[in-house]
Design a protein around this motif. Structure first.
Motif, PDB file in Angstrom:
ATOM      1  N   ALA A 116       6.018  35.074  48.910  1.00  0.00           N
ATOM      2  CA  ALA A 116       5.797  36.412  48.344  1.00  0.00           C
ATOM      3  C   ALA A 116       6.908  36.759  47.356  1.00  0.00           C
ATOM      4  O   ALA A 116       6.647  37.321  46.284  1.00  0.00           O
ATOM      5  N   TRP A 117       8.145  36.424  47.712  1.00  0.00           N
ATOM      6  CA  TRP A 117       9.280  36.693  46.828  1.00  0.00           C
ATOM      7  C   TRP A 117       9.100  35.949  45.503  1.00  0.00           C
ATOM      8  O   TRP A 117       9.277  36.517  44.428  1.00  0.00           O
ATOM      9  N   ALA A 118       8.753  34.665  45.577  1.00  0.00           N
ATOM     10  CA  ALA A 118       8.608  33.858  44.371  1.00  0.00           C
ATOM     11  C   ALA A 118       7.454  34.342  43.494  1.00  0.00           C
ATOM     12  O   ALA A 118       7.587  34.422  42.266  1.00  0.00           O
ATOM     13  N   ARG A 119       6.343  34.676  44.117  1.00  0.00           N
ATOM     14  CA  ARG A 119       5.198  35.182  43.346  1.00  0.00           C
ATOM     15  C   ARG A 119       5.548  36.496  42.653  1.00  0.00           C
ATOM     16  O   ARG A 119       5.198  36.706  41.495  1.00  0.00           O
ATOM     17  N   ALA A 120       6.234  37.381  43.365  1.00  0.00           N
ATOM     18  CA  ALA A 120       6.612  38.682  42.800  1.00  0.00           C
ATOM     19  C   ALA A 120       7.550  38.538  41.609  1.00  0.00           C
ATOM     20  O   ALA A 120       7.607  39.418  40.747  1.00  0.00           O
ATOM     21  N   ARG A 121       8.280  37.439  41.543  1.00  0.00           N
ATOM     22  CA  ARG A 121       9.212  37.212  40.444  1.00  0.00           C
ATOM     23  C   ARG A 121       8.608  36.388  39.320  1.00  0.00           C
ATOM     24  O   ARG A 121       9.288  36.031  38.365  1.00  0.00           O
ATOM     25  N   GLY A 122       7.336  36.062  39.432  1.00  0.00           N
ATOM     26  CA  GLY A 122       6.633  35.398  38.344  1.00  0.00           C
ATOM     27  C   GLY A 122       6.820  33.894  38.247  1.00  0.00           C
ATOM     28  O   GLY A 122       6.488  33.292  37.219  1.00  0.00           O
ATOM     29  N   TYR A 123       7.304  33.264  39.313  1.00  0.00           N
ATOM     30  CA  TYR A 123       7.398  31.810  39.294  1.00  0.00           C
ATOM     31  C   TYR A 123       6.000  31.200  39.213  1.00  0.00           C
ATOM     32  O   TYR A 123       5.035  31.798  39.688  1.00  0.00           O
ATOM     33  N   ALA A 124       5.898  30.011  38.659  1.00  0.00           N
ATOM     34  CA  ALA A 124       4.613  29.324  38.526  1.00  0.00           C
ATOM     35  C   ALA A 124       4.234  28.555  39.783  1.00  0.00           C
ATOM     36  O   ALA A 124       3.078  28.177  39.960  1.00  0.00           O
ATOM     37  N   GLY A 125       5.197  28.340  40.665  1.00  0.00           N
ATOM     38  CA  GLY A 125       4.935  27.601  41.888  1.00  0.00           C
ATOM     39  C   GLY A 125       6.206  27.446  42.695  1.00  0.00           C
ATOM     40  O   GLY A 125       7.270  27.950  42.308  1.00  0.00           O
ATOM     41  N   MET A 126       6.094  26.752  43.829  1.00  0.00           N
ATOM     42  CA  MET A 126       7.248  26.472  44.674  1.00  0.00           C
ATOM     43  C   MET A 126       7.238  24.980  44.994  1.00  0.00           C
ATOM     44  O   MET A 126       6.194  24.415  45.323  1.00  0.00           O
ATOM     45  N   GLN A 127       8.422  24.373  44.887  1.00  0.00           N
ATOM     46  CA  GLN A 127       8.588  22.947  45.150  1.00  0.00           C
ATOM     47  C   GLN A 127       9.632  22.743  46.231  1.00  0.00           C
ATOM     48  O   GLN A 127      10.700  23.348  46.190  1.00  0.00           O
ATOM     49  N   PHE A 128       9.306  21.887  47.181  1.00  0.00           N
ATOM     50  CA  PHE A 128      10.269  21.434  48.179  1.00  0.00           C
ATOM     51  C   PHE A 128      10.626  20.002  47.809  1.00  0.00           C
ATOM     52  O   PHE A 128       9.754  19.140  47.703  1.00  0.00           O
ATOM     53  N   ASN A 129      11.903  19.740  47.641  1.00  0.00           N
ATOM     54  CA  ASN A 129      12.363  18.469  47.098  1.00  0.00           C
ATOM     55  C   ASN A 129      12.539  17.364  48.127  1.00  0.00           C
ATOM     56  O   ASN A 129      12.513  16.190  47.763  1.00  0.00           O
ATOM     57  N   ALA A 130      12.769  17.712  49.390  1.00  0.00           N
ATOM     58  CA  ALA A 130      13.123  16.683  50.368  1.00  0.00           C
ATOM     59  C   ALA A 130      12.724  17.124  51.770  1.00  0.00           C
ATOM     60  O   ALA A 130      13.554  17.561  52.552  1.00  0.00           O
ATOM     61  N   VAL A 131      11.444  16.993  52.094  1.00  0.00           N
ATOM     62  CA  VAL A 131      10.954  17.336  53.422  1.00  0.00           C
ATOM     63  C   VAL A 131      10.798  16.035  54.210  1.00  0.00           C
ATOM     64  O   VAL A 131       9.996  15.170  53.832  1.00  0.00           O
ATOM     65  N   ALA A 132      11.574  15.885  55.270  1.00  0.00           N
ATOM     66  CA  ALA A 132      11.486  14.670  56.072  1.00  0.00           C
ATOM     67  C   ALA A 132      10.056  14.490  56.577  1.00  0.00           C
ATOM     68  O   ALA A 132       9.476  15.405  57.176  1.00  0.00           O
ATOM     69  N   GLN A 133       9.491  13.336  56.310  1.00  0.00           N
ATOM     70  CA  GLN A 133       8.117  13.029  56.704  1.00  0.00           C
ATOM     71  C   GLN A 133       7.934  13.207  58.208  1.00  0.00           C
ATOM     72  O   GLN A 133       6.869  13.603  58.670  1.00  0.00           O
ATOM     73  N   SER A 134       8.978  12.958  58.967  1.00  0.00           N
ATOM     74  CA  SER A 134       8.926  13.069  60.423  1.00  0.00           C
ATOM     75  C   SER A 134       8.991  14.510  60.918  1.00  0.00           C
ATOM     76  O   SER A 134       8.735  14.770  62.095  1.00  0.00           O
ATOM     77  N   ASN A 135       9.283  15.456  60.052  1.00  0.00           N
ATOM     78  CA  ASN A 135       9.374  16.866  60.434  1.00  0.00           C
ATOM     79  C   ASN A 135       7.969  17.471  60.422  1.00  0.00           C
ATOM     80  O   ASN A 135       7.609  18.280  59.575  1.00  0.00           O
ATOM     81  N   ARG A 136       7.181  17.054  61.407  1.00  0.00           N
ATOM     82  CA  ARG A 136       5.757  17.414  61.441  1.00  0.00           C
ATOM     83  C   ARG A 136       5.523  18.922  61.474  1.00  0.00           C
ATOM     84  O   ARG A 136       4.593  19.415  60.846  1.00  0.00           O
ATOM     85  N   SER A 137       6.338  19.659  62.213  1.00  0.00           N
ATOM     86  CA  SER A 137       6.103  21.107  62.281  1.00  0.00           C
ATOM     87  C   SER A 137       6.260  21.748  60.916  1.00  0.00           C
ATOM     88  O   SER A 137       5.437  22.580  60.518  1.00  0.00           O
TER      89      SER A 137
END
Length: 161
Positions: free
Chosen positions: A103-124
């Motif tokens: 919501a914060w990012a959308r309100a500020r006009g960003y085009a999207g959100m990127q996560f750079n390093a999500v451990a594949q094993s972090n299933r949750s």
């Protein structure tokens, strides 16, 4: 549960969560030997970024930081990171923090959100992000050294607004 802006007095409760997460070495690529001061400098985002806490009563259950993913030509894409206390996991804290960041990012006009390093094993975390609309756009094989699983992939995940 309330999500609100981080204030310096929150660090006394955020630091144990941060320390627990990085010392486990299961989800973040941060140095597990980081001091409280180093961690504060890494976690607390200066404006125009934002750091928040999820609280229940006077207890901090989790925290998030958000801001611009890359400067210059990449400044139209946001990023965020989340940490939840071990005994608060599975109670919707991570999902609430993720939705707040989006919501914060959308309100500020960003085009999207990127996560750079999500451990594949972090299933949750991967499951939360997928439920919120993120896609895995790439995986770097073996880029994360998990303490019990060995080398696992690091996902790059993206959600276009």
């Amino acid at each position: 549960m309330l999500i609100r802006e981080f204030v310096d007095q929150d660090w006394a409760q955020v630091w144990p969560i941060f320390a627990e997460v990085i010392r486990a070495q299961e989800t973040f690529t941060y140095d597990p030997a980081m001091t409280a001061e180093q961690s504060y400098d890494m976690w607390v985002e200066p404006p125009p970024g934002r750091t928040v806490v999820a609280v229940d009563g006077g207890r901090v259950l989790g925290t998030a930081k958000m801001g611009t993913n890359r400067p210059g030509p990449g400044a139209h894409v946001s990023t965020a990171s989340f940490m939840v206390a071990a005994d608060a996991r599975g109670r919707g804290v991570g999902t609430a923090l993720c939705r707040d960041a989006l919501a914060w990012a959308r309100a500020r006009g960003y085009a999207g959100m990127q996560f750079n390093a999500v451990a594949q094993s972090n299933r949750s975390a991967v499951d939360i992000y997928r439920r919120e609309g993120f896609e895995v756009v790439g995986t770097v094989p073996g880029a994360f050294r998990h303490p019990t699983l060995g080398r696992v992939g690091l996902h790059v995940m993206y959600l276009e607004f």
